[in-house]
Design a protein around this motif. Structure first.
Motif, mmCIF file in Angstrom:
data_model
loop_
_atom_site.group_PDB
_atom_site.id
_atom_site.type_symbol
_atom_site.label_atom_id
_atom_site.label_comp_id
_atom_site.label_asym_id
_atom_site.label_seq_id
_atom_site.Cartn_x
_atom_site.Cartn_y
_atom_site.Cartn_z
ATOM 1 N N ALA A 116 -26.091 43.612 -15.353
ATOM 2 C CA ALA A 116 -25.623 42.391 -14.999
ATOM 3 C C ALA A 116 -24.523 42.128 -13.961
ATOM 4 O O ALA A 116 -24.854 41.218 -13.072
ATOM 5 N N TYR A 117 -23.704 43.055 -14.153
ATOM 6 C CA TYR A 117 -22.783 43.036 -13.131
ATOM 7 C C TYR A 117 -23.179 43.539 -11.547
ATOM 8 O O TYR A 117 -22.859 42.543 -10.799
ATOM 9 N N ARG A 153 -15.197 34.304 -17.384
ATOM 10 C CA ARG A 153 -16.310 33.631 -17.247
ATOM 11 C C ARG A 153 -17.483 34.434 -17.425
ATOM 12 O O ARG A 153 -18.479 34.140 -18.003
ATOM 13 N N PHE A 154 -17.407 35.603 -16.281
ATOM 14 C CA PHE A 154 -18.868 36.421 -16.402
ATOM 15 C C PHE A 154 -18.799 37.022 -17.760
ATOM 16 O O PHE A 154 -20.027 37.068 -18.110
ATOM 17 N N VAL A 206 -18.199 37.851 -2.715
ATOM 18 C CA VAL A 206 -18.202 38.505 -3.861
ATOM 19 C C VAL A 206 -17.045 38.369 -4.894
ATOM 20 O O VAL A 206 -17.244 38.987 -5.782
ATOM 21 N N GLY A 207 -16.095 37.771 -4.428
ATOM 22 C CA GLY A 207 -15.072 37.553 -5.054
ATOM 23 C C GLY A 207 -14.209 38.793 -5.572
ATOM 24 O O GLY A 207 -13.835 39.542 -4.761
ATOM 25 N N PHE A 208 -13.816 38.750 -6.943
ATOM 26 C CA PHE A 208 -13.207 40.061 -7.405
ATOM 27 C C PHE A 208 -14.004 41.046 -7.936
ATOM 28 O O PHE A 208 -13.567 42.268 -8.695
ATOM 29 N N PHE A 209 -15.370 40.664 -7.731
ATOM 30 C CA PHE A 209 -16.447 41.975 -8.169
ATOM 31 C C PHE A 209 -16.415 43.010 -7.285
ATOM 32 O O PHE A 209 -16.557 42.969 -5.987
ATOM 33 N N LYS A 251 -26.685 39.491 -5.844
ATOM 34 C CA LYS A 251 -26.965 38.205 -5.724
ATOM 35 C C LYS A 251 -26.091 37.435 -4.584
ATOM 36 O O LYS A 251 -26.496 36.778 -3.768
ATOM 37 N N ARG A 252 -24.828 37.621 -4.952
ATOM 38 C CA ARG A 252 -23.756 37.076 -3.740
ATOM 39 C C ARG A 252 -23.841 37.627 -2.567
ATOM 40 O O ARG A 252 -24.019 36.896 -1.569
#
Length: 556
Positions: free
Chosen positions: A326-327, A176-177, A341-344, A333-334
């Motif tokens: 962007a990544y 999605r990202f 941050v999820g899986f980032f 931001k998170r």
């Protein structure tokens, strides 16, 4: 061999129609073997046979049981297919075959639209007719959309990272990202055309300088690789290379080498017996693959480090310049919002860039290698292509001209069909146990939509080995849709960069064909070189300008 074929024919004739029984788990199979062995020796002892006779009979019994299991029992729950050899499965069938596409088509014609091929002890189900492909990979996408992880893929991607070899929530989040970010950078929008046109113009200027006013024989492929590479590099890193940049040529060479190395037969041994990667002599291909990975990651890590060094606080309020920024902005931001941050993470960023860099270059460059070779080998088609392009009478072919160029679109479709660059689609696995069409698929079973068979099927494409763009035109000379033409795969794993790839193929092909003529000598073949993607044999091409420069001035 005759015996194996006879057994195969016998089993096909008496294939069971009822649902096959469940296979016992490994622990129950081992327990059953121990109990059976104990009872067997007790029975044999009651007949007062000597120990040697008992052992011989027992070994014979085990051998027969093993052969029955390998050639019949283990195959019952899956679709029928070619009879596997003991231990090696159907791998011997690939040793002397000249064209793997012909082998797959033969199996489809013999066993039907869904069949099982054994890669050693591992079953691989190939689905090769469109209704079944849609049923499995669209209607039941949840069950048939996972990826196969193994020692080789985990070693390259350093675990479950990137976007190609991951599943579940991580895959959905990262895909999605990536889709959202690529759209922001113009994929599918006018900005994308501007980026591609810049690189196409640079490529044509380089070719004009190389050719001058005469015909020159050159290897066109490295120049195409720089053109395509700059498009994806710009999106990922904000980076461009000059046409003569040796480092960019090196990166392209590494991607080519990786594509061919991972398809070497020895990789099967590395997957099944990981210790072989440490054994001298036979671990040569493994060391080569790890060397390629190391060099590619050094390039990516260097780009990430430059982005970290150039980071500025005001970037948080600005549109990101490329996907890497962007990544980083998304993670920051998170964190600042106190969100998960999820899986980032840093590792995932590096492997995501590796996947996008490889996918953004390898498939498009390989297709364009085939494009200009096929044009040079088919002068009739080349002439018709150029006549249609001349009708536009513009210095640059644009996306808006596409509707006025049906023969160009048909030719690109036929190039993709003939090139058929994915001989084996990227492997998927079954996400959960499922019974469908009388077959019992277990979690982890390998299954793929075998698109390459559709592209070669004579029932769909008459005389499939002939290069004939007209097959994609209807009676009114408009582009005809053929449902079985699926060069970007199907379902949830359909190519992430399809719209970008389509635009690249169209703009690069059309503009080069408008401005240059391509010829090859008689001895240049269209032989296929197997890798993750199938390339033509390296060739040189005679290139000459077509009499008009970019300003439509006559060249004398």
């Amino acid at each position: 061999m005759i015996i194996v074929l006879s057994v195969d024919h016998f089993l096909i004739s008496f294939k069971r129609k009822e649902n096959p029984p469940q296979m016992p788990s490994l622990k129950y199979a081992i327990l059953l073997s121990i109990v059976t062995s104990f009872l067997y020796f007790r029975i044999m002892r009651s007949f007062e046979m000597d120990s040697y006779t008992t052992i011989y009979i027992y070994l014979f019994f085990c051998a027969v049981s093993y052969i029955f299991y390998e050639l019949d029992y283990k195959r019952r729950r899956l679709p029928n297919g070619p009879m596997p050899w003991l231990l090696s499965g159907n791998m011997p069938s690939f040793i002397n075959v000249k064209n793997v596409d012909d082998l797959f088509l033969f199996w489809k014609q013999r066993y039907g639209g869904i069949f099982t091929v054994w890669i050693g002890p591992i079953p691989l189900v190939m689905v090769s007719d469109l209704p079944t492909i849609k049923k499995y990979f669209i209607q039941h996408a949840d069950a048939f959309s996972n990826r196969w992880r193994n020692f080789v893929t985990d070693s390259i991607m350093e675990g479950s990272n990137g976007i190609v070899q991951i599943d579940g929530d991580k895959w959905r989040e990262q895909r999605r990202f990536a889709l959202h970010t690529l759209r922001d950078f113009g994929v599918g929008r006018p900005l994308m055309e501007q980026m591609i046109t810049l690189e196409v113009t640079t490529l044509m200027n380089h070719m004009e300088k190389t050719c001058g006013l005469s015909t020159k024989e050159v290897n066109l492929c490295p120049s195409i690789a720089v053109c395509v590479g700059n498009i994806i590099n710009n999106m990922l890193f904000g980076l461009r290379f000059n046409q003569d940049n040796s480092y960019m040529h090196r990166l392209h060479s590494l991607l080519d080498d990786q594509s061919h190395t991972v398809m070497q037969p020895i990789m099967g041994a590395y997957i099944a017996f990981t210790v072989t990667t440490k054994v001298p002599v036979i671990n040569g291909e493994w060391d080569r693959l790890m060397g390629i990975k190391k060099e590619l990651l050094e390039f990516l890590e260097g780009q990430i480090q430059k982005h970290r060094e150039n980071w500025k606080e005001e970037m948080m309020e600005q549109e990101p310049e490329d996907l890497t920024y962007a990544y980083m902005i998304e993670v920051e931001k998170r964190k600042r919002a106190g969100e998960d941050v999820g899986f980032f993470d840093d590792q995932q960023l590096k492997m995501l860039l590796l996947d996008l860099f490889f996918a953004g270059m390898e498939t498009t460059v390989t297709t364009l290698k085939w494009a200009f070779l096929l044009m040079a080998k088919n002068p009739r088609v080349q002439q018709k292509v150029q006549e249609e392009l001349d009708s536009i009478a513009q210095p640059m072919i644009e996306i808006q001209h596409r509707t006025r160029l049906p023969y160009i679109q048909a030719t690109i479709n036929e190039i993709q069909r003939i090139a058929n660059i994915l001989p084996i689609n990227l492997l998927r696995t079954v996400a959960e146990d499922i019974d469908i069409d009388g077959y019992q698929f277990k979690k982890g079973d390998l299954i793929i939509p075998q698109i390459s068979i559709l592209m070669n099927d004579p029932e769909i494409f008459k005389n499939p080995k002939d290069f004939c763009p007209e097959r994609f035109l209807d009676e009114n000379l408009n582009v005809k849709k053929i449902d079985e033409f699926l060069p970007f795969s199907i379902g949830r794993r359909q190519c992430l960069g399809e719209s970008l790839a389509r635009a690249e193929l169209y703009l690069i092909f059309a503009n080069l064909m408008q401005n240059f003529k391509f010829e090859v000598s008689e001895d240049v073949t269209t032989e296929r070189v197997l890798g993750l993607t199938v390339s033509p044999v390296q060739y040189t091409c005679k290139i000459s300008r077509r009499g008009l420069d970019h300003n439509q001035n006559c060249v004398k």
